[in-house]
Design a protein around this motif. Structure first.
Motif, PDB file in Angstrom:
ATOM      1  N   GLU A   1     -49.645  29.134  15.357  1.00  0.00           N
ATOM      2  CA  GLU A   1     -50.144  27.985  14.608  1.00  0.00           C
ATOM      3  C   GLU A   1     -49.674  28.062  13.158  1.00  0.00           C
TER       4      GLU A   1
ATOM      5  N   GLN B   1     -56.274  22.991   6.978  1.00  0.00           N
ATOM      6  CA  GLN B   1     -55.620  22.190   8.001  1.00  0.00           C
ATOM      7  C   GLN B   1     -54.775  23.109   8.872  1.00  0.00           C
TER       8      GLN B   1
ATOM      9  N   SER C   1     -52.248  23.375  12.338  1.00  0.00           N
ATOM     10  CA  SER C   1     -51.371  22.662  13.268  1.00  0.00           C
ATOM     11  C   SER C   1     -50.999  23.611  14.402  1.00  0.00           C
TER      12      SER C   1
ATOM     13  N   ASP D   1     -53.969  19.094  15.899  1.00  0.00           N
ATOM     14  CA  ASP D   1     -54.119  19.261  14.457  1.00  0.00           C
ATOM     15  C   ASP D   1     -55.610  19.296  14.157  1.00  0.00           C
TER      16      ASP D   1
ATOM     17  N   HIS E   1     -57.486  27.825  18.930  1.00  0.00           N
ATOM     18  CA  HIS E   1     -57.093  27.891  17.517  1.00  0.00           C
ATOM     19  C   HIS E   1     -57.617  29.180  16.903  1.00  0.00           C
TER      20      HIS E   1
END
Length: 256
Positions: A105, A117, A119, A132, A241
């Motif tokens: 990521e 943030q 991605s 995202d 994530h």
């Protein structure tokens, strides 16, 4: 001899009537009253024009400051706050891919604006969607944009699973010299869709920019009992994530 004689003529002019030559000025209560001058009309049209110009100028300046601060300055992120992460973790929850897995990521940390943030590209193996993610610590919200579904999901920020920007920045700086992060583990959080969101501006500029023009839904966390009873009754999708010392698998399921 002719004798010429002159006689004095005494002609007296008639006395003028003194009263006839007098001019009488009217008095009010014994005081002189000056003649009234016509009052000039108040320039209301000019005042309205000036007020309109002021409002028009403010209407241009304030949005420009807002756009510059949140949409332009937020993009000027220093290089030491951009990270490309690859972490090895032990997958013990998803049967087809159990064992050592790798998560990749890109992380952007905005210390002044107090948000992160993330991605996540298309994973090398199945089981997770590209996405995202925005963690807005100022408003206490998290937004997941599932790229595969082209949908946004909003929920309350889970501060026990997500490090604040300063702490995450320090963690990533400490491991920036290496290619991989230390081996870690995976935890799950399960969400359920509760309804669609229409007003995006209440979510703040960062989430609004991420989810603008996309279908956006609100999420709530499901308790452990609901997970056991209803996990297989509805279609769910997963987003993996990394924003702590462990990997998080967010499971998003349709509304029951």
């Amino acid at each position: 001899m002719v004798k010429i004689t002159f006689q004095s003529v005494s002609a007296q002019k008639p006395e003028k009537d003194q009263d006839a030559d007098k001019i009488t000025i009217p008095q009010a209560h014994g005081r002189l009253v000056p003649p009234m001058k016509p009052r000039k009309p108040f320039p209301t049209g000019l005042c309205c024009l000036a007020i309109s110009l002021v409002i028009f100028t403010l209407g241009l300046v304030l949005p420009s400051i807002y756009i510059y601060r949140y949409y332009f300055m937020s993009q000027q992120i220093p290089e030491d706050s951009l990270f490309h992460c690859r972490v090895i973790y032990e997958d013990s929850v998803y049967a087809p891919l159990r064992g050592r897995q790798e998560l990749e990521e890109n992380v952007s940390i905005y210390l002044e604006e107090n948000y992160e943030q993330i991605s996540i590209p298309v994973p090398h193996f199945g089981g997770s969607d590209p996405a995202d993610i925005v963690h807005d610590f100022q408003r206490g919200l998290t937004a997941y944009y599932d790229i595969a579904l082209d949908k946004c999901y909003i929920t309350e920020l889970n501060t026990t699973a997500v490090m604040p920007p300063r702490s995450l920045w320090e963690l990533l700086v400490n491991v920036k010299r290496g290619t991989y992060l230390p081996q870690t583990y995976i935890v799950q959080e399960e969400m359920v869709v509760t309804g669609r969101l229409r007003n995006m501006r209440q979510l703040g500029p960062f989430i609004h920019r991420l989810c603008f023009g996309k279908e956006t839904y609100r999420l709530r966390r499901r308790n452990q009992r609901q997970r056991i009873e209803r996990r297989e009754t509805k279609k769910c999708h997963r987003i993996r994530h990394f924003e702590n010392t462990f990997v998080v698998e967010t499971i998003i399921c349709d509304r029951f």
